[in-house]
Design an enzyme around this catalytic site. Structure first.
Site, PDB file in Angstrom:
ATOM      1  CD  GLU A  99      -1.822  -3.721  10.298  1.00  0.00           C
ATOM      2  OE1 GLU A  99      -2.839  -4.279  10.758  1.00  0.00           O
ATOM      3  OE2 GLU A  99      -1.832  -2.578   9.826  1.00  0.00           O
ATOM      4  NE  ARG A 113     -10.264  -2.471  12.732  1.00  0.00           N
ATOM      5  CZ  ARG A 113      -9.395  -1.728  12.031  1.00  0.00           C
ATOM      6  NH1 ARG A 113      -8.134  -2.099  11.943  1.00  0.00           N
ATOM      7  NH2 ARG A 113      -9.781  -0.633  11.422  1.00  0.00           N
ATOM      8  CD  GLU A 148      -7.912  -6.579   9.074  1.00  0.00           C
ATOM      9  OE1 GLU A 148      -6.729  -6.886   8.855  1.00  0.00           O
ATOM     10  OE2 GLU A 148      -8.271  -5.430   9.378  1.00  0.00           O
ATOM     11  CE1 TYR A 203      -5.960   5.076  15.756  1.00  0.00           C
ATOM     12  CE2 TYR A 203      -6.474   2.913  14.838  1.00  0.00           C
ATOM     13  CZ  TYR A 203      -6.218   3.727  15.925  1.00  0.00           C
ATOM     14  OH  TYR A 203      -6.233   3.195  17.179  1.00  0.00           O
ATOM     15  CD  GLU A 253      -4.887  -5.179  14.258  1.00  0.00           C
ATOM     16  OE1 GLU A 253      -5.945  -5.814  14.444  1.00  0.00           O
ATOM     17  OE2 GLU A 253      -4.615  -4.636  13.173  1.00  0.00           O
ATOM     18  NE  ARG A 283      -4.249  -8.643  12.965  1.00  0.00           N
ATOM     19  CZ  ARG A 283      -4.217  -7.744  11.979  1.00  0.00           C
ATOM     20  NH1 ARG A 283      -3.247  -6.838  11.927  1.00  0.00           N
ATOM     21  NH2 ARG A 283      -5.134  -7.729  11.043  1.00  0.00           N
ATOM     22  CG  ASP A 342      -5.431  -1.796  14.355  1.00  0.00           C
ATOM     23  OD1 ASP A 342      -4.386  -1.582  14.988  1.00  0.00           O
ATOM     24  OD2 ASP A 342      -5.481  -2.003  13.128  1.00  0.00           O
ATOM     25  CD1 TRP A 370      -2.119   7.595  10.291  1.00  0.00           C
ATOM     26  CD2 TRP A 370      -1.779   5.657   9.240  1.00  0.00           C
ATOM     27  NE1 TRP A 370      -3.341   7.175   9.795  1.00  0.00           N
ATOM     28  CE2 TRP A 370      -3.157   5.994   9.145  1.00  0.00           C
ATOM     29  CE3 TRP A 370      -1.333   4.461   8.659  1.00  0.00           C
ATOM     30  CZ2 TRP A 370      -4.091   5.172   8.490  1.00  0.00           C
ATOM     31  CZ3 TRP A 370      -2.232   3.667   8.004  1.00  0.00           C
ATOM     32  CH2 TRP A 370      -3.611   4.013   7.915  1.00  0.00           C
ATOM     33  CG  HIS A 400      -3.145   1.831  12.833  1.00  0.00           C
ATOM     34  ND1 HIS A 400      -2.255   2.468  12.020  1.00  0.00           N
ATOM     35  CD2 HIS A 400      -3.829   0.982  12.032  1.00  0.00           C
ATOM     36  CE1 HIS A 400      -2.411   2.026  10.779  1.00  0.00           C
ATOM     37  NE2 HIS A 400      -3.350   1.117  10.756  1.00  0.00           N
ATOM     38  CG  HIS A 445      -3.220  -6.792   7.459  1.00  0.00           C
ATOM     39  ND1 HIS A 445      -2.343  -6.080   6.671  1.00  0.00           N
ATOM     40  CD2 HIS A 445      -4.205  -5.947   7.772  1.00  0.00           C
ATOM     41  CE1 HIS A 445      -2.781  -4.847   6.523  1.00  0.00           C
ATOM     42  NE2 HIS A 445      -3.919  -4.733   7.174  1.00  0.00           N
ATOM     43  CG  ASN A 483      -2.144   0.861   1.045  1.00  0.00           C
ATOM     44  OD1 ASN A 483      -2.313   1.503   0.007  1.00  0.00           O
ATOM     45  ND2 ASN A 483      -3.002   0.882   2.066  1.00  0.00           N
ATOM     46  CG  ASP A 517      -3.926  -2.417   2.271  1.00  0.00           C
ATOM     47  OD1 ASP A 517      -4.863  -2.306   3.086  1.00  0.00           O
ATOM     48  OD2 ASP A 517      -2.775  -2.708   2.606  1.00  0.00           O
ATOM     49  CG  HIS A 523     -12.490  -3.349   9.612  1.00  0.00           C
ATOM     50  ND1 HIS A 523     -11.519  -2.495   9.155  1.00  0.00           N
ATOM     51  CD2 HIS A 523     -11.869  -4.511   9.880  1.00  0.00           C
ATOM     52  CE1 HIS A 523     -10.355  -3.138   9.135  1.00  0.00           C
ATOM     53  NE2 HIS A 523     -10.546  -4.360   9.561  1.00  0.00           N
TER      54      HIS A 523
HETATM   55  O1  EZ4 Z   1      -3.858   0.399   8.154  1.00  0.00           O
HETATM   56  O2  EZ4 Z   1      -4.071  -2.090   5.620  1.00  0.00           O
HETATM   57  O3  EZ4 Z   1      -5.738  -4.018  10.598  1.00  0.00           O
HETATM   58  N1  EZ4 Z   1      -5.783  -3.329   9.639  1.00  0.00           N
HETATM   59  C1  EZ4 Z   1      -5.149  -2.191   9.443  1.00  0.00           C
HETATM   60  C2  EZ4 Z   1      -5.226  -1.580   8.055  1.00  0.00           C
HETATM   61  C3  EZ4 Z   1      -3.922  -0.901   7.663  1.00  0.00           C
HETATM   62  C4  EZ4 Z   1      -3.777  -0.836   6.168  1.00  0.00           C
HETATM   63  C5  EZ4 Z   1      -2.372  -0.378   5.780  1.00  0.00           C
HETATM   64  O4  EZ4 Z   1      -2.150  -0.567   4.445  1.00  0.00           O
HETATM   65  O5  EZ4 Z   1      -4.522  -1.689  10.345  1.00  0.00           O
HETATM   66  O6  EZ4 Z   1      -6.315  -0.739   7.917  1.00  0.00           O
HETATM   67 CO    CO Z   2      -4.151  -3.174  11.931  1.00  0.00          CO
END
Ligand code: EZ4
Ligand code: CO
Length: 401
Positions: free
Chosen positions: A261, A147, A338, A159, A235, A282, A209, A401, A211, A311, A37, A315, A122
């Site tokens: 991931e 999730r 997922e 996010y 996560e 993952r 998540d 991020w 992140h 994961h 991605n 993407d 999600h």
């Molecule tokens: O941010 O796939 O668990 N899933 C995630 C995704 C990731 C994207 C990054 O390319 O965290 O949404």
């Molecule tokens: Co994730």
């Protein structure tokens, strides 16, 4: 069974995908996902310039030797670009082997260990009402696991929260910048999970998540504060370059941890697995070196009570999803998969045999992976530059991020 041709196909049916198609002398073909991605063209160039030329003339049946050749033989090992390229070749060769043998790939991996692959969807919302109604939607569709991502009061966007649209974080060619505030997040999230548990009771599996937004001690506090709501996993609580950092989280909370991931190899997760610092790993087919290497990671995980949780965001192409399902249905230590359904445009470009039914995905019984790419249709969706966002703290400091 010599390889005679390998094509790198870049297309954008709603979002960008890189696909490798390998063809043998007897006309059998196989596909592999190579999508990274926001860095798609780097992998496409790696494949075109450095991998395709060495594939021609090799025996497509020697999957392990091909993997070793592309990994050890490159000298510059690992990394997401290299490992996505290796993964694409490996996945395509498993597809070819399945077609030649006349069996779905999971048969070649030892056969079925379960009836179906339990997936999680999600759900997100910027308000509690929006979130609860999205979770209800998944429950009605038969999902056993969801999730849960929530807006945070005081932050304009977060996010994973998509406001009714399909979630697709890679947007502008130059990264969009978002603002992050750890204190507000840590204060708000336990209230969200209190509402969700109160509404849905103990039966539904709940995941969240982080992140990569926290430090170990912040993650420990979050894990503790979420214990009453019995999450299935928390996560990516912290960035995982410092694997020993997970010891600190582990010492403080019984909330199960999931990570991986962005991992590319067994070395990225070795300490996390062997010290039993995480509960779910993952890593994926496309970003961790294909079916061959992912199986190696999951086999290591199995002896340390760690389960899989691959994961499966949009993407990762339907080619990766198909490959993941063959692995998921075969391994003894499957945990969860997922699942974010792809757009209708993407599904049309990648015709596939896997299907969702009552909370499970099924890989199907088609020989090989049961997925292909319609190259003509793919040609009508040219590449469009898109990057993942970056994140800054309220004072402007760059954050993960
Ligand atoms: O941010 O796939 O668990 N899933 C995630 C995704 C990731 C994207 C990054 O390319 O965290 O949404
Ligand atoms: Co994730």
């Amino acid at each position: 069974m010599r390889i005679t041709e390998a094509r790198v196909i870049v297309c954008s049916p709603g979002r960008n995908f890189v696909t490798l198609k390998i063809v043998t002398e007897d006309g059998v073909s196989g596909v592999g996902d190579a999508t990274l991605n926001g860095r798609e063209l780097a992998v496409a160039a790696y494949l075109r310039e450095h991998v395709v030329p060495v594939l021609i003339g090799r025996d497509a049946r020697n999957i392990e030797d091909m993997w070793q050749y592309l990994y050890k033989g490159a000298y510059w090992r690992r990394g997401p670009v290299t490992m996505s390229a290796v993964a694409a070749v490996d996945t395509a060769l498993w597809d070819i082997l399945g077609k030649v043998a006349g069996v779905p790939v999971y048969r070649l991996l030892g056969g079925r260990s379960r009836e179906g692959v339990t997936v999680y969807g999600h759900a997100s919302g910027s308000t509690s009402d929006a979130l609860l109604s999205e979770i209800s939607h998944y429950v009605r569709l038969g999902y056993r696991a969801v999730r849960v991502q929530s807006g945070v009061p005081g932050l304009p966007s977060v996010y994973g929260v998509s406001e009714g649209r399909a979630y697709e974080p890679a947007s502008a060619a130059v990264p969009v910048e978002s603002v992050w505030d750890t204190d507000r997040y840590l204060d708000h999230l336990p209230r969200v999970f209190a509402d969700v548990r109160a509404e849905f009771g103990p039966g539904l599996k709940l995941l969240h998540d982080v992140h990569h937004r926290l430090t170990p001690i912040e993650a420990a506090r979050l894990g503790k504060s979420l214990e009453p709501y019995a999450l299935t996993w928390l996560e990516d609580p912290v960035p995982a370059e410092l694997q020993e950092g997970f010891r600190l989280i582990r010492q403080h909370t019984t909330t199960p941890l999931a990570v991986g991931e962005v991992f590319n190899s067994i070395w990225d997760c070795r300490q996390l697995i062997t010290e039993q610092l995480v509960d779910y790993i993952r890593a994926t087919v496309v970003h961790a070196g294909g079916i061959t290497h992912l199986r190696r990671i999951f086999d290591l995980a199995a002896i340390y009570h760690v389960r899989s949780g691959s994961h499966g965001a949009t993407d990762l192409s339907p080619v990766c999803m198909a490959a993941a399902l063959h692995v998921d249905v075969a391994i003894p230590n499957f945990g969860l998969q997922e699942y974010m359904p792809h757009s209708a445009e993407t599904d049309a470009v990648f015709p596939h045999g896997y299907r969702f039914e009552g909370g499970y995905l099924h890989p199907g019984e088609v020989p090989g992976l049961g997925v292909d790419i319609d190259e003509e249709l793919a040609g009508s969706y040219p590449y469009r530059a898109a990057s993942l966002p970056v994140s800054r703290l309220t004072d402007g400091t760059l954050h993960s991020w």
